[in-house]
Design an enzyme around this catalytic site. Structure first.
Site, PDB file in Angstrom:
ATOM      1  N   SER A 213       0.819  -1.201   0.000  1.00  0.00           N
ATOM      2  CA  SER A 213       0.000   0.000   0.000  1.00  0.00           C
ATOM      3  C   SER A 213       0.862   1.263   0.000  1.00  0.00           C
ATOM      4  O   SER A 213       1.720   1.411  -0.870  1.00  0.00           O
ATOM      5  CB  SER A 213      -0.943  -0.055   1.203  1.00  0.00           C
ATOM      6  OG  SER A 213      -1.926   0.938   1.131  1.00  0.00           O
ATOM      7  N   ASP A 433      -8.574  -3.845  -6.968  1.00  0.00           N
ATOM      8  CA  ASP A 433      -8.168  -3.232  -5.702  1.00  0.00           C
ATOM      9  C   ASP A 433      -8.799  -1.851  -5.600  1.00  0.00           C
ATOM     10  O   ASP A 433      -8.709  -1.043  -6.520  1.00  0.00           O
ATOM     11  CB  ASP A 433      -6.639  -3.148  -5.670  1.00  0.00           C
ATOM     12  CG  ASP A 433      -6.073  -2.575  -4.381  1.00  0.00           C
ATOM     13  OD1 ASP A 433      -6.852  -2.159  -3.504  1.00  0.00           O
ATOM     14  OD2 ASP A 433      -4.835  -2.557  -4.254  1.00  0.00           O
ATOM     15  N   HIS A 462      -6.867  -5.803  -1.023  1.00  0.00           N
ATOM     16  CA  HIS A 462      -5.759  -4.847  -0.957  1.00  0.00           C
ATOM     17  C   HIS A 462      -4.677  -5.466  -0.079  1.00  0.00           C
ATOM     18  O   HIS A 462      -4.854  -5.644   1.116  1.00  0.00           O
ATOM     19  CB  HIS A 462      -6.267  -3.547  -0.348  1.00  0.00           C
ATOM     20  CG  HIS A 462      -5.226  -2.493  -0.188  1.00  0.00           C
ATOM     21  ND1 HIS A 462      -4.608  -1.886  -1.256  1.00  0.00           N
ATOM     22  CD2 HIS A 462      -4.683  -1.921   0.926  1.00  0.00           C
ATOM     23  CE1 HIS A 462      -3.753  -0.981  -0.811  1.00  0.00           C
ATOM     24  NE2 HIS A 462      -3.765  -1.000   0.514  1.00  0.00           N
TER      25      HIS A 462
END
Length: 527
Positions: A213, A433, A462
């Site tokens: 991320s 995502d 994710h």
């Protein structure tokens, strides 16, 4: 923001950090490797848990302002699972994202989730970035900022908009008063300089890096500033570096709405269990009716409309939460039972002290990293335009980031992460995502010359590696073992099928990946 566990490691042994000279206001125009000075290594002490018994902890002092190494110092908390194999491939730094996520436990998770022969060749290094968790000082701008029940996020009246604006302004003002001397140095470039201090303190010429991320942006910026200090680079669920951070948040709004519709379609598919109807559109109508009812009468004076959004947004990050969220939805609509809904809020959305800390760092980094619109009229116009097409998250996300419209420090410039000097990197991206939409992975693939992009086709979670998908994990293990990468010559280098959606909790077949649940318990929400 999900509750986070208490800090794993305290300050064990304070040692002098490696000093760097890159200015704190570094931007795309100053992305050059700075001079470094190395000092003592960390002193590691046992801090294992039942889940991760081999963890060790240490601490490291670094300059608050790396351009003034003799000035005030701060402390970084580190964790380590040491290598055990004769073949040693160096430190593997890991980061869970955020910004504001603690990486201490992630080191234990990564070391235990990789194949034993692979993990044994690395010192897996976790760290709390500056301002986070067990690092000192740890930011907490306004404790209780997310206490229930908050004003409805949708500013349907001027009074409602003012209530939310007042909250955002108060948070920014509290941060400015409490951390005036610290906030100018809470940003991605400063965190990257800290990472190189960690590298130097470990005595490593190069590091390996694995980020999820926001951790992908952190890793890409590190690779830009220190390309000669990177050995291997793994980026999972990739931030679009061209959209940091205002445009990226608007992109999230559309993607999260799509994931919410996928959840509602899943609920409709399992009507035999949830009895909310077989038409996804009608199920959606019932969900928004639930929201409207909670706006008028919060469940147990705890879950209003805003808290409901907080509770269901995590379902866009990880479909393993869908069965519990569906149970809560059905219980409220069909049985007028609020207990499962409040339980879901407590599990997925309630913010504790560590969550307050994470949000404080999140805003400090994002508001400092780049310029945000200072004219609220632009926010209002942009977000209402998105709301008409993708209503689920847009205003919730807007208010989450709104302190940046009033932030007390001046802004930096985003780092241009394009890189031709880097060893080949391995990138992972799911096509659906929501937190870091697919386009970000493609863009970074083009910008990191020689990189390979592995795509999870149809995946909506994710954070996808070490989460139960054997195909993805095979590519990861091969790369960490000997640097092997897939190369197709096209935009995508390899494709893996996504894992099946979960089954309802009431069915015998119901199961979710234990590794997937563990991973998503460690990844920070919102980025």
């Amino acid at each position: 923001m999900k509750k986070r566990a208490a800090a794993l490691c305290g300050a064990a042994a304070v040692v002098a950090g490696m000093i760097t000279s890159i200015p704190a206001d570094a931007s795309a125009g100053s992305a050059t490797a700075p001079r470094t000075t190395q000092t003592a290594k960390p002193t590691w002490k046992k801090c294992g848990t039942s889940a991760y018994p081999t963890l060790q902890c240490a601490s490291l002092t670094v300059p608050l302002d790396h351009s003034h190494p003799g000035g005030p110092q701060i402390t970084l908390a580190l964790s380590r699972v040491p290598h055990t194999a004769k073949t040693y491939q160096g430190p593997l730094l890991v980061n869970p994202g955020g910004p504001g996520g603690s990486g201490l436990k992630l080191a234990g998770f990564v070391a235990s989730s990789l194949p034993k022969k692979v993990a044994a060749q690395y010192d897996v290094i976790g760290f709390d970035p500056r301002g986070v968790g067990a690092s000192k000082p740890a930011l907490d701008c306004e404790p209780g900022h997310f206490n229930a029940v908050r004003p409805d996020t949708v500013p349907s009246t001027p009074a409602m908009e003012k209530a939310n604006l007042d909250r955002a302004k108060a948070f920014a003002e509290a941060c400015g008063k409490k951390y005036a001397s610290v906030l100018p140095y809470i940003d991605t470039v400063s965190a990257v300089q800290d990472m190189d201090s960690i590298r130097g303190a470990l005595g490593a010429e190069k590091i390996n890096y694995f980020g999820y991320s926001y951790g992908t942006y952190l890793g890409a910026v590190y690779a830009k500033l220190y390309p000669n200090h990177v050995r291997r680079l793994v980026l999972d669920s990739i931030v679009d570096p061209g959209g940091v951070w205002y445009d990226d948040n608007i992109g999230q709004d559309y993607a999260f709405n799509d994931r919410h519709l996928a959840f509602l379609a899943w609920v409709a598919k399992h009507n035999a269990t949830y009895k909310l109807g077989t038409d996804p559109a009608k199920v959606e109508t019932k969900w928004y009716a639930m929201r409207a009812a909670l706006a008028k009468k919060p469940a147990q004076k705890k879950v209003g409309a805003s808290e409901l959004e907080d509770t269901y947004i995590p379902g866009g990050y990880y479909n393993g939460y869908w069965p519990s969220l569906a149970e809560a939805f059905a219980a409220y609509v069909n049985d007028k039972n609020t207990d499962p809904l409040v339980e879901a809020y407590d599990n997925f959305a309630a913010v504790d002290a560590s969550g307050d800390n994470g949000y404080s760092v999140y805003t400090a980094v994002q508001c400092r990293d780049t310029s945000w619109p200072r004219d609220w009229n632009q926010w209002r116009e942009d977000n209402w335009a998105v709301y008409d097409k993708a209503p689920l998250m847009v205003w919730n996300n807007a208010w989450y980031n709104a302190p940046c419209a009033f932030w007390p420090t001046r802004s930096l410039q985003p780092v241009d992460i394009a890189n031709a000097a880097l060893p080949p990197a391995l990138l992972f991206q799911a096509t659906n995502d929501a937190a870091t939409p697919y386009e970000g992975g493609v863009i970074v693939h083009h910008q990191l010359r020689g990189s390979s992009l592995v795509v999870e086709q149809g995946g909506g979670n994710h954070g996808i590696t070490l989460s139960g998908n054997t195909c993805l994990d095979t590519y990861l293990a091969a790369y960490l073992t000997d640097g092997k990468l897939p190369h197709s010559g096209g935009e995508i280098d390899a494709v893996c099928k996504t894992l099946p959606d979960p089954e309802p909790l009431r069915t015998k077949a119901a199961s979710t990946s234990s590794r997937g649940s563990a991973l998503h318990g460690l990844l920070g929400f919102r980025g």
